[in-house]
Design an enzyme around this catalytic site. Structure first.
Site, PDB file in Angstrom:
ATOM      1  CG  HIS A   1      84.518  25.115 123.761  1.00 36.02           C
ATOM      2  ND1 HIS A   1      84.716  25.552 121.989  1.00 36.02           N
ATOM      3  CD2 HIS A   1      84.366  26.249 124.386  1.00 36.02           C
ATOM      4  CE1 HIS A   1      83.417  26.325 122.429  1.00 36.02           C
ATOM      5  NE2 HIS A   1      83.292  26.379 123.074  1.00 36.02           N
TER       6      HIS A   1
ATOM      7  CB  CYS B   1      81.051  33.284 124.475  1.00 35.74           C
ATOM      8  SG  CYS B   1      79.572  32.516 125.499  1.00 35.74           S
TER       9      CYS B   1
ATOM     10  CD  GLU C   1      78.212  27.241 129.710  1.00 39.49           C
ATOM     11  OE1 GLU C   1      77.152  28.293 129.790  1.00 39.49           O
ATOM     12  OE2 GLU C   1      78.742  26.726 128.700  1.00 39.49           O
TER      13      GLU C   1
END
Length: 656
Positions: free
Chosen positions: A198, A410, A317
């Site tokens: 990420h 998040c 996503e």
């Protein structure tokens, strides 16, 4: 008043950036001041309680205790995800930006308490991630899923914010030790020669370089950007998972400099590109600049929703194919909207072009703001442009239902940090003067030119700018004319100035005097918008917009609770506006006319020959559209942004 730029992006003197964030930027009234008030008084104030309940702070306390002390068993990690620490870091960053804007003793005490927890949890070698410190496995062995560099990036950004807001280097020292640890672990010939699954640390390391002048941090950011795209995470990165997301998910499928389209996990892609834009600014690398410009164009032209949201697929996503922008199945994660704003802001600074701030405005008012409830306590993780009345979604992380907090939380602290730092995105200075990118009542300035802005934007298109302080000699004052605006006027001290916008800017250049007034008038009649023909999900449909706002129909506002799915929009009927100060915190609604669609018989085959549907008798139905950002703040029901047009094969009447 502190006039040192204290926002999250501060290019160095040597950066190749024609624009720099304004040294003075204060939002003092109007639309954004109210949203920021709720953020400060509710969201930020209740943040520690949320983090405590979710176990995030308990993890830090546990990591600070030696395992087995006094014969105790090692503490267990609380939470479902390795990246729980990052929620703390984002809340902390948000709180620091809020303190930079408005000192608050209680909030300052909360901040220092959390800083103390983080410092105590850090290992002697600089490593810090409580998941692995509390028995989750060996550090740096799960680069795909572990989020260790992601959490490190958010900690570094929090430390930069703390330093810029308070002047203290207490948390900056923690970040420095963590960065030293990263330098010892990552790179050719070192323990690890790959990247994190990420992206996030890249832009954080650039900002740490900007804060400390330590060139090693810039070099490590460049290593991480250039190391991506070589498949180093593709093998074994899915350990412990029964599905392989593929290299696009990790942003490890194509080197940034060679990529031709945005792809994979939307947040990861845009965090990476924000870091690449920062790196291009600080190094002057023409190849990297060309890449981020190319990828931004692809994102804006083929993979962005009308609301500015991005990410069309729930699966991983992710961005979808070009023009794959379904309204009902839009994932459109709130964090992805924030990542888009971060990327676009860095592009605005890097290029000086107004189009990047156009997209920031669209995303701020729509795709981003919808993610935060009007109460400051409820949130949307995903932001579709269509919800059916009988939705089978259950409330939770990935549903279109406002939720007090998420297992994967998040988005809420990410919203908090953007709202807290929002003044930073309003104005810049360049070699020729002051640029106003976004419009909010407040005070903005730099390089000797200070102005006061008064406006009721986005409800009214008049922006009044009064000069308060001036330098010797001529300066330019540049005001952005949004791309949606087709008619604007600019006046200086009551005299209308001729000339169209140049590349999106209207400029006044002169030796200003205190009291000079520049007035920008942006016409903002309501309008119908259609998508390009390749956006096949909404062919034959139109959306209602006014100014920077996208509107939607919620079932609760329609006569008799009429379901928006049973309506077609009459494009020939006029659109009207109405100020509703007591609705949804105060909004301007848009009135339209709808034509009832012919209902299917229960149990009937839902397809028919073109033109065979008979409309219901009677006149058109008056419809009320509200700003999209305010949807889902009342009772549940259907919602639509895109409405089929009467007469486009919908089964509605052309005229009645």
């Amino acid at each position: 008043m502190n006039t040192a730029p204290s926002g999250p992006v501060r290019p160095t003197a040597g950066a190749v950036s024609p624009l720099r964030p304004a040294a003075l930027a204060r939002v003092e009234g109007g639309f954004w001041a109210e949203r920021r008030r709720v953020n400060a008084e509710v969201s930020l104030a209740e943040g520690p309680e949320r983090l405590e309940a979710a176990g995030n702070l308990a993890n830090l306390r546990a990591a600070a205790l030696p395992n087995g002390r006094d014969g105790a068993e090692p503490a267990h990690f609380a939470g479902d995800f390795q990246f729980q620490d990052s929620d703390v870091h984002k809340w902390l960053e948000a709180a620091c930006w809020q303190l930079a804007d408005s000192p608050d003793g209680e909030l300052a005490a909360e901040v220092e308490a959390v800083v103390g927890l983080i410092a105590a949890a850090q290992r002697e070698d600089g490593y810090l991630q409580t998941y692995y410190q509390l028995g989750g496995g060996e550090p740096w062995t799960e680069l795909g899923w572990g989020h260790e560099l992601y959490c490190a990036g958010h900690l570094i950004q929090a430390a930069v914010a703390h330093h810029r807001a308070t002047g203290s280097d207490r948390l900056l020292r923690v970040a420095g030790r963590l960065a030293d640890h990263l330098h010892s672990v990552f790179g050719p010939g070192r323990q690890v020669d790959t990247v994190c699954g990420h992206p996030e640390v890249e832009t954080a390391l650039v900002e740490l370089y900007r804060t400390t002048s330590d060139r090693r941090h810039l070099d490590l950011a460049r290593y991480f950007v250039d190391r991506r795209g070589h498949g180093s995470l593709s093998s074994g990165a899915d350990r412990g998972h029964d599905r392989d997301p593929g290299p696009e998910y990790w942003q490890d499928h194509t080197p940034v400099r060679e990529a031709t389209e945005v792809a994979g996990h939307a947040v990861r892609q845009l965090y990476l590109l924000a870091g690449a834009a920062d790196l291009a600014a600080e190094t002057g690398d023409p190849g990297l600049r060309a890449a981020v410009e190319r990828l931004w164009r692809d994102m804006a032209a083929t993979k962005t929703y009308l609301t500015g949201a991005v990410g069309s697929r729930h699966d991983w996503e992710a961005f979808g194919d070009a023009h794959e922008l379904p309204a009902d199945r839009a994932y459109a994660e709130t964090c992805a909207a924030i990542a888009s704003i971060h990327f676009s802001w860095r592009m605005a600074l890097l290029t000086g072009e107004a189009r990047y701030s156009d997209l920031i405005e669209r995303t701020l008012f729509n795709g981003f703001l919808a993610g935060a409830g009007l109460d400051g306590r409820t949130w949307l993780y995903v932001n579709p442009l269509h919800r059916r009345a009988r939705s089978h979604e259950r409330p939770g992380d990935q549903s279109a239902h406002r939720t007090p907090w998420f297992r994967c939380a998040c988005c809420p602290p990410n919203v908090m940090r953007l709202l807290a730092s929002l003044p930073h995105y309003m104005a810049t200075t360049g070699a020729d003067g002051l640029y106003l990118h976004q419009y909010a009542t407040g005070v903005y300035g730099g390089d000797g030119l200070t102005v006061r802005v008064v406006t009721d934007y986005p409800w009214d298109g008049t922006v009044t700018v009064t000069v308060e302080e001036t330098p010797a000699g001529p300066k330019s004052l540049a005001l952005r004319v949004p791309a949606w605006c087709t008619r604007s006027t600019l006046a200086l001290n009551g005299t209308v100035l001729d000339g169209p916008p140049e590349s999106g800017w209207l400029r006044v250049t002169r030796a200003f005097a205190p009291g000079d007034t520049v007035r920008l008038a942006l016409a903002m009649p309501p309008r119908l918008t259609v998508a390009g023909p390749r956006v096949d999900a909404v062919r034959g449909c139109a959306a209602i917009e006014r100014g920077p706002l996208v509107y939607c129909l919620e079932q609760t506002d329609q006569p008799g609770g009429l379901d928006p799915d049973d309506l077609a929009l009459d494009p020939a009927a006029p659109l009207t506006v109405d100020s509703r100060p007591h609705l949804l915190g105060g909004v301007v609604t848009v009135g339209a006319t709808g034509r009832p669609l012919t209902p299917d018989e229960p149990g009937a085959w839902p397809y028919r020959p073109l033109g065979t549907g008979e409309p219901r008798p009677g006149a058109g139905v008056g419809l009320t559209a509200v700003p999209y950002y305010a949807w889902a703040n009342r009772e549940a029901g259907a919602m639509r942004v895109w409405l089929p047009l009467a007469g486009s094969g919908t089964g509605a009447a052309d005229d009645q």
